[in-house]
Design an enzyme around this catalytic site. Structure first.
Site, PDB file in Angstrom:
ATOM      1  N   ARG A  91      -0.703  16.801  15.889  1.00 28.94           N
ATOM      2  CA  ARG A  91      -0.025  18.032  15.831  1.00 28.94           C
ATOM      3  C   ARG A  91       0.106  19.163  16.420  1.00 28.94           C
ATOM      4  O   ARG A  91       1.485  19.411  16.487  1.00 28.94           O
ATOM      5  CB  ARG A  91      -1.245  18.672  14.819  1.00 28.94           C
ATOM      6  CG  ARG A  91      -0.553  19.871  14.083  1.00 28.94           C
ATOM      7  CD  ARG A  91      -0.853  20.848  12.858  1.00 28.94           C
ATOM      8  NE  ARG A  91      -2.539  20.682  12.690  1.00 28.94           N
ATOM      9  CZ  ARG A  91      -2.838  21.587  13.576  1.00 28.94           C
ATOM     10  NH1 ARG A  91      -2.102  22.755  14.218  1.00 28.94           N
ATOM     11  NH2 ARG A  91      -4.078  21.525  14.023  1.00 28.94           N
TER      12      ARG A  91
ATOM     13  N   TYR B  17      22.583  24.124   1.165  1.00 23.84           N
ATOM     14  CA  TYR B  17      21.784  23.413   0.470  1.00 23.84           C
ATOM     15  C   TYR B  17      21.046  24.427  -0.170  1.00 23.84           C
ATOM     16  O   TYR B  17      20.217  25.973   0.471  1.00 23.84           O
ATOM     17  CB  TYR B  17      21.068  22.758   1.829  1.00 23.84           C
ATOM     18  CG  TYR B  17      19.999  22.306   0.934  1.00 23.84           C
ATOM     19  CD1 TYR B  17      20.677  21.547   0.641  1.00 23.84           C
ATOM     20  CD2 TYR B  17      18.329  22.302   1.879  1.00 23.84           C
ATOM     21  CE1 TYR B  17      19.207  20.498   0.267  1.00 23.84           C
ATOM     22  CE2 TYR B  17      17.697  21.156   1.184  1.00 23.84           C
ATOM     23  CZ  TYR B  17      18.107  20.336   0.103  1.00 23.84           C
ATOM     24  OH  TYR B  17      16.876  20.201  -0.506  1.00 23.84           O
TER      25      TYR B  17
ATOM     26  N   ASP C  39      22.970  23.836  10.286  1.00 28.57           N
ATOM     27  CA  ASP C  39      21.966  22.530   9.669  1.00 28.57           C
ATOM     28  C   ASP C  39      23.688  21.885   9.854  1.00 28.57           C
ATOM     29  O   ASP C  39      24.995  22.060   9.457  1.00 28.57           O
ATOM     30  CB  ASP C  39      21.811  22.714   8.118  1.00 28.57           C
ATOM     31  CG  ASP C  39      21.350  21.700   7.672  1.00 28.57           C
ATOM     32  OD1 ASP C  39      21.978  20.561   7.812  1.00 28.57           O
ATOM     33  OD2 ASP C  39      20.971  22.242   6.052  1.00 28.57           O
TER      34      ASP C  39
ATOM     35  N   LYS D 121      18.274  12.143   6.387  1.00 29.22           N
ATOM     36  CA  LYS D 121      19.760  12.243   5.530  1.00 29.22           C
ATOM     37  C   LYS D 121      20.022  10.763   6.723  1.00 29.22           C
ATOM     38  O   LYS D 121      19.806   9.335   7.204  1.00 29.22           O
ATOM     39  CB  LYS D 121      20.960  13.158   5.907  1.00 29.22           C
ATOM     40  CG  LYS D 121      20.388  14.262   5.201  1.00 29.22           C
ATOM     41  CD  LYS D 121      19.668  13.848   3.583  1.00 29.22           C
ATOM     42  CE  LYS D 121      19.499  14.762   2.347  1.00 29.22           C
ATOM     43  NZ  LYS D 121      18.082  14.346   2.017  1.00 29.22           N
TER      44      LYS D 121
END
Ligand SMILES: Cc1ncc(COP(=O)(O)O)c(C=O)c1O
Length: 390
Positions: free
Chosen positions: A59, A112, A183, A208
């Site tokens: 992590r 978005y 973004d 994406k």
């Protein structure tokens, strides 16, 4: 404007790992482990004291994830980057690293939708105020900036694909002491390098184009060592949206072909968008690649765009008649996809409004994949003919 790294000529995307560490394997190994062990007490305490930087727990730091982060930092021309379990995790952790209750964010319209909903739900409850501006109107942006903590950009914006002068907006923000994030999922670092345009932090949904094969959900943020360090210090370990080693490995695989995939998406999409623009059944095509000149800072265009049908064309028949374009959300993979606008507007998630997203019920969003331009165009032409027939 570019950061000087040429992804088409520099081989480091292809030879992206230290061979001496990996049995000369041409593909790096996945370090699929949750924890790392220490040789003795001194080794362990030195790592906890921060005297030695090495993986302790996945992590926090994992070598495969780190390899992906370094590749992305190179492409975006930044000192550092940090991977996340999703694009939304990258967005929420980044914004929460720089704003506090009572702070003010300026964001461009038509974000978005899930970012818009994050701002309108959690952030609202935290008393973080968001003002939406038309990113094409620099006066409006300048008026909203005084006192803000963050300018949140997306260019092009989701669905309506409005582009902005990113360098001009970042300069405006800087003059007011406001941090800028963008973004950059749509253009990818191949077609837009926001750090060279003055932006502070670049966010991607790596689900994406970076992944490119529709088999990963992931996110990443790139920026200076100092700003990424702020995210790495609290939001990353405590919110815990960690990118997994296997997903990082898939992203490393995907990014080797990013430059050539982006070129292929662009080539097909420009042709298809132009033909749609000239088609009698179509009212408007929203695609940055149709303008005589690309928006400043954008050096190419990707495979995602939307268009609005004229009255009388049945969107349902069009969607169902397509064979190569599959009904499905997301984009950026090898395959072609369609989302009808009225389906998005029917979604129960709140806040939801056609005004906020700029979505017309007569519109559809297409992602043009790698199947081949003429095959895809034949599919669209036949579906329009069927949808016009009623
Ligand atoms: C522009 C944009 N940003 C962010 C996201 C969120 O990314 P993820 O789905 O990886 O959380 C998406 C997802 O569709 C998107 O289209």
């Amino acid at each position: 404007m570019s950061n000087g790294f040429d992804p088409f000529e520099d081989a480091s995307l292809i030879v992206a790992h230290d061979m001496s560490n990996a049995y000369d394997a041409v593909v790096p190994p996945i370090v699929q482990t949750s924890l790392f062990t220490f040789t003795d007490y001194d080794d362990m305490i030195a790592s906890y004291r921060g005297e030695k930087i090495r993986p302790i727990y996945t992590r926090g730091l994992n070598p495969t994830v780190r390899m992906f982060e370094e590749m992305l930092a190179k492409l975006e021309g930044t000192e550092d980057a940090i991977g996340f379990a999703s694009g939304m995790s990258a967005i929420s952790s980044t914004v929460l690293s720089f704003v506090q209750p009572g702070d003010h964010i300026v964001a461009v319209k038509h974000l978005y939708p899930d970012a818009f909903r994050l701002f309108g739900t959690f952030f609202k409850r935290m008393n973080i105020e968001v003002t939406y501006v038309d990113g094409r109107d620099e006066e409006e942006v300048a008026k909203a900036l005084p006192g803000a903590k963050l300018l949140y950009l997306e260019s092009p914006t989701s669905w309506v694909m409005e582009t902005h002068d990113v360098a001009a907006l970042a300069a405006l923000a800087k003059s007011h002491g406001v941090l800028t994030t963008i973004d950059n999922s749509w253009a990818s670092p191949i077609f837009q390098q926001p750090i060279a345009l003055g932006v502070d932090l670049v966010i991607h949904s790596a689900s994406k184009y970076l992944g490119g094969h529709s088999d990963v959900v992931a996110g990443v943020v790139a920026g200076s060592r100092e700003l990424i360090g702020r995210i790495r210090g609290e939001a990353y370990p405590y919110l815990g949206g960690k990118l997994s080693p296997f997903d990082a490995w898939l992203l490393i695989r995907g990014m080797r072909t990013l430059p050539i995939r982006m070129k292929a998406h662009e080539q097909s999409t420009v042709v298809i968008a132009k033909r749609l623009q000239a088609h009698a059944a179509v009212e408007t095509v929203c695609y940055p690649g149709l303008a005589n000149q690309l928006a400043p800072g954008l050096t190419g265009t990707s495979g995602l765009f939307s268009f609005i049908f004229k009255e009388g064309i049945d969107v349902r028949t069009f969607s169902d008649h397509l064979t190569l374009f599959k009904l499905g959300v997301s984009w950026g993979g090898h395959e072609s996809l369609i989302v009808p606008g009225d389906v998005v507007l029917a979604q129960k998630a709140q806040p939801n409004s056609a005004v906020a997203f700029g979505i017309s019920p007569r519109s559809v969003r297409l992602h043009v994949g790698l199947e081949g331009t003429e095959a895809l165009w034949s599919d669209i032409e036949a579906a329009i003919a069927a949808a016009s027939a009623g």
